[in-house]
Design a protein around this motif. Structure first.
Motif, PDB file in Angstrom:
ATOM      1  N   ASN A 187       4.989 -12.601  10.254  1.00 49.82           N
ATOM      2  CA  ASN A 187       5.202 -11.180  10.517  1.00 49.82           C
ATOM      3  C   ASN A 187       3.884 -10.406  10.506  1.00 49.82           C
ATOM      4  N   ALA A 188       2.991 -10.781   9.578  1.00 51.14           N
ATOM      5  CA  ALA A 188       1.703 -10.080   9.481  1.00 51.14           C
ATOM      6  C   ALA A 188       0.866 -10.287  10.735  1.00 51.14           C
ATOM      7  N   LEU A 189       0.900 -11.478  11.295  1.00 47.99           N
ATOM      8  CA  LEU A 189       0.146 -11.754  12.516  1.00 47.99           C
ATOM      9  C   LEU A 189       0.651 -10.925  13.690  1.00 47.99           C
ATOM     10  N   SER A 190       1.913 -10.558  13.648  1.00 47.11           N
ATOM     11  CA  SER A 190       2.478  -9.726  14.719  1.00 47.11           C
ATOM     12  C   SER A 190       2.379  -8.236  14.407  1.00 47.11           C
ATOM     13  N   GLY A 191       1.713  -7.900  13.296  1.00 47.10           N
ATOM     14  CA  GLY A 191       1.551  -6.494  12.926  1.00 47.10           C
ATOM     15  C   GLY A 191       2.664  -5.928  12.087  1.00 47.10           C
ATOM     16  N   GLY A 218       6.226  -5.511   6.907  1.00 46.29           N
ATOM     17  CA  GLY A 218       7.453  -5.218   6.184  1.00 46.29           C
ATOM     18  C   GLY A 218       7.675  -3.724   6.014  1.00 46.29           C
ATOM     19  N   ARG A 219       8.645  -3.386   5.175  1.00 50.56           N
ATOM     20  CA  ARG A 219       8.986  -1.996   4.901  1.00 50.56           C
ATOM     21  C   ARG A 219       8.899  -1.740   3.405  1.00 50.56           C
ATOM     22  N   ASP A 257      11.431   3.005   2.239  1.00 49.99           N
ATOM     23  CA  ASP A 257      11.911   2.388   3.478  1.00 49.99           C
ATOM     24  C   ASP A 257      11.050   2.744   4.697  1.00 49.99           C
ATOM     25  N   GLU A 258       9.759   3.015   4.494  1.00 56.19           N
ATOM     26  CA  GLU A 258       8.841   3.271   5.604  1.00 56.19           C
ATOM     27  C   GLU A 258       8.150   1.978   6.005  1.00 56.19           C
ATOM     28  N   PRO A 259       7.771   1.833   7.283  1.00 54.53           N
ATOM     29  CA  PRO A 259       6.973   0.665   7.680  1.00 54.53           C
ATOM     30  C   PRO A 259       5.649   0.640   6.926  1.00 54.53           C
ATOM     31  N   VAL A 260       5.269  -0.520   6.432  1.00 61.18           N
ATOM     32  CA  VAL A 260       4.084  -0.625   5.584  1.00 61.18           C
ATOM     33  C   VAL A 260       2.800  -0.410   6.369  1.00 61.18           C
ATOM     34  N   LEU A 261       2.714  -0.973   7.581  1.00 59.95           N
ATOM     35  CA  LEU A 261       1.455  -0.938   8.329  1.00 59.95           C
ATOM     36  C   LEU A 261       0.964   0.481   8.591  1.00 59.95           C
ATOM     37  N   PRO A 262       1.757   1.384   9.186  1.00 55.82           N
ATOM     38  CA  PRO A 262       1.254   2.747   9.396  1.00 55.82           C
ATOM     39  C   PRO A 262       0.994   3.496   8.100  1.00 55.82           C
ATOM     40  N   LEU A 263       1.795   3.211   7.068  1.00 56.06           N
ATOM     41  CA  LEU A 263       1.594   3.866   5.775  1.00 56.06           C
ATOM     42  C   LEU A 263       0.246   3.484   5.177  1.00 56.06           C
ATOM     43  N   ASP A 322       6.538  -2.087  -5.688  1.00 61.93           N
ATOM     44  CA  ASP A 322       6.779  -2.077  -4.247  1.00 61.93           C
ATOM     45  C   ASP A 322       5.957  -3.198  -3.618  1.00 61.93           C
ATOM     46  N   TYR A 323       6.498  -4.434  -3.641  1.00 60.87           N
ATOM     47  CA  TYR A 323       5.772  -5.614  -3.205  1.00 60.87           C
ATOM     48  C   TYR A 323       5.173  -5.498  -1.796  1.00 60.87           C
ATOM     49  N   PRO A 324       5.941  -5.100  -0.793  1.00 63.16           N
ATOM     50  CA  PRO A 324       5.372  -5.059   0.562  1.00 63.16           C
ATOM     51  C   PRO A 324       4.159  -4.134   0.677  1.00 63.16           C
ATOM     52  N   VAL A 325       4.214  -2.983   0.017  1.00 61.88           N
ATOM     53  CA  VAL A 325       3.098  -2.037   0.092  1.00 61.88           C
ATOM     54  C   VAL A 325       1.884  -2.580  -0.655  1.00 61.88           C
ATOM     55  N   ILE A 326       2.124  -3.200  -1.806  1.00 61.94           N
ATOM     56  CA  ILE A 326       1.008  -3.786  -2.560  1.00 61.94           C
ATOM     57  C   ILE A 326       0.333  -4.879  -1.730  1.00 61.94           C
ATOM     58  N   GLN A 327       1.142  -5.738  -1.122  1.00 63.85           N
ATOM     59  CA  GLN A 327       0.579  -6.788  -0.273  1.00 63.85           C
ATOM     60  C   GLN A 327      -0.204  -6.196   0.885  1.00 63.85           C
ATOM     61  N   GLY A 328       0.330  -5.151   1.498  1.00 64.05           N
ATOM     62  CA  GLY A 328      -0.372  -4.513   2.604  1.00 64.05           C
ATOM     63  C   GLY A 328      -1.697  -3.917   2.170  1.00 64.05           C
ATOM     64  N   CYS A 329      -1.719  -3.245   1.023  1.00 63.41           N
ATOM     65  CA  CYS A 329      -2.961  -2.655   0.512  1.00 63.41           C
ATOM     66  C   CYS A 329      -4.006  -3.725   0.220  1.00 63.41           C
ATOM     67  N   LEU A 330      -3.593  -4.762  -0.502  1.00 63.37           N
ATOM     68  CA  LEU A 330      -4.522  -5.828  -0.842  1.00 63.37           C
ATOM     69  C   LEU A 330      -5.046  -6.538   0.407  1.00 63.37           C
ATOM     70  N   LEU A 331      -4.164  -6.748   1.373  1.00 63.11           N
ATOM     71  CA  LEU A 331      -4.575  -7.414   2.607  1.00 63.11           C
ATOM     72  C   LEU A 331      -5.582  -6.564   3.372  1.00 63.11           C
ATOM     73  N   PHE A 332      -5.355  -5.267   3.443  1.00 68.76           N
ATOM     74  CA  PHE A 332      -6.295  -4.368   4.111  1.00 68.76           C
ATOM     75  C   PHE A 332      -7.656  -4.394   3.424  1.00 68.76           C
ATOM     76  N   VAL A 333      -7.653  -4.320   2.095  1.00 70.41           N
ATOM     77  CA  VAL A 333      -8.909  -4.325   1.350  1.00 70.41           C
ATOM     78  C   VAL A 333      -9.658  -5.642   1.553  1.00 70.41           C
ATOM     79  N   ALA A 334      -8.938  -6.755   1.437  1.00 71.77           N
ATOM     80  CA  ALA A 334      -9.572  -8.063   1.569  1.00 71.77           C
ATOM     81  C   ALA A 334     -10.114  -8.287   2.978  1.00 71.77           C
ATOM     82  N   LEU A 335      -9.319  -7.941   3.992  1.00 72.66           N
ATOM     83  CA  LEU A 335      -9.765  -8.129   5.368  1.00 72.66           C
ATOM     84  C   LEU A 335     -10.929  -7.203   5.700  1.00 72.66           C
TER      85      LEU A 335
END
Length: 314
Positions: free
Chosen positions: A71-75, A78-79, A84-90, A278-291
């Motif tokens: 899912n991450a490779l396709s952008g 998660g939510r 219940d907001e999409p994680v990527l734009p948030l 909020d697992y999806p948001v935490i993962q998104g934040c960490l992934l953004f920082v790491a990348l």
């Protein structure tokens, strides 16, 4: 040059894979069950199991990782479990806020610290050198949260020159936005100047001892010409690397500054999401920082040959 570029890009790919695995694994170490948190203490086991199935938490960890990676490779990150907001734009919107502050701070710190470090090296063991190094050491020793609170107390409460809390986007109102980020940017600039000044001084001292500098002076060149035309370029290489490291570190560690100044950036979002499980948001934040850390250091590596052409021969 092309070979150097391809080699650095190829090295970044396994790093990204390892980072993804690490981010996924660290999230699973956070205590607590998101399903139980959402449903509350009155939920029974059936309701918890049903929500875990909806969130995909009932699957094995390898299966959860594969689904998340695809899912991450396709952008799709998660939510959010909470709103219940999409994680990527948030996460992207918060990342822009943090990125603006960090980028402005690092650029200003480099503009101020690099020339100061060169001057300190040129006037080694003089009063000027001792004053610059002493100031850099003092700034480096003060924790950023304490420095930020001191600036808030002085310029916000005592003098009333700048707003104490709040944030206005630079894209909405440039002038007002700059006023609101003066104190957080100043805090980061003052702290990182200490690191860059000391690095710039050490690199310049090393270069000034080389034979080609002696030869340039023997030709009758002025000290300014020796410093800026001959010493600066070779001395700036290690400092350029340090700028990349600082930029990556600040993107990952700006949560303290954002908390002190109530800035709704990525760090503040990550802290709030950790408390809310909020697992999806935490993962998104960490992934953004790491990348972002990987990408910034890749860019630093790609531009390094501009300061040291010998690198392309390796």
């Amino acid at each position: 040059m092309l070979r150097f570029f391809l080699h650095r890009v190829a090295m970044a790919i396994p790093t990204v894979i390892i980072v993804s695995i690490t981010v996924f694994g660290l999230i699973r170490l956070i205590p607590g069950n998101p399903a139980e948190l959402l449903l509350g203490d009155m939920a029974d086991d059936r309701q918890i199991a049903q929500l875990e199935a909806e969130l995909g938490l009932d699957k094995s960890l390898p299966r959860q990782f594969l689904i998340w990676s695809e899912n991450a490779l396709s952008g799709d990150l998660g939510r959010s479990i909470i709103n219940d907001e999409p994680v990527l734009p948030l996460v992207a919107a918060r990342f822009v806020i943090s990125g603006e502050i960090v980028l402005i701070a690092v650029v200003l710190a480099a503009i101020l610290a690099v020339p100061a470090g060169i001057i300190a090296a040129w006037r080694q063991n003089s009063v000027t050198d001792l004053a610059l190094v002493g100031t850099a050491t003092l700034l480096l020793s003060i924790p950023t949260f304490w420095l930020g609170l001191l600036l808030l107390l002085l310029f916000g409460l005592e003098l009333g020159w700048l707003p104490v809390l709040g944030y206005v986007s630079l894209r909405d109102n440039l002038t007002e936005g700059l006023i609101y980020i003066i104190l957080p940017v100043a805090t980061l600039v003052m702290h990182e100047m200490g690191v860059l000044l000391r690095m710039s001084r050490a690199s310049t001292l090393e270069v000034l001892r080389l034979d080609y500098i002696t030869h340039a002076r023997a030709k009758g060149l002025s000290e300014m010409a020796v410093l800026w035309r001959h010493a600066f370029k070779n001395a700036f290489g290690p400092t350029w690397t340090m700028i990349g490291l600082i930029l990556g570190n600040l993107l990952g560690g700006i949560a303290v500054i954002e908390t002190v100044f109530s800035i709704p950036g990525l760090g503040r979002l990550m802290v709030d999401s950790i408390f809310q499980r909020d697992y999806p948001v935490i993962q998104g934040c960490l992934l953004f920082v790491a990348l972002s850390y990987v990408i910034v250091n890749l860019i630093i590596d790609l531009f390094y040959p501009l300061f040291d052409p010998r690198v392309t021969a390796q």
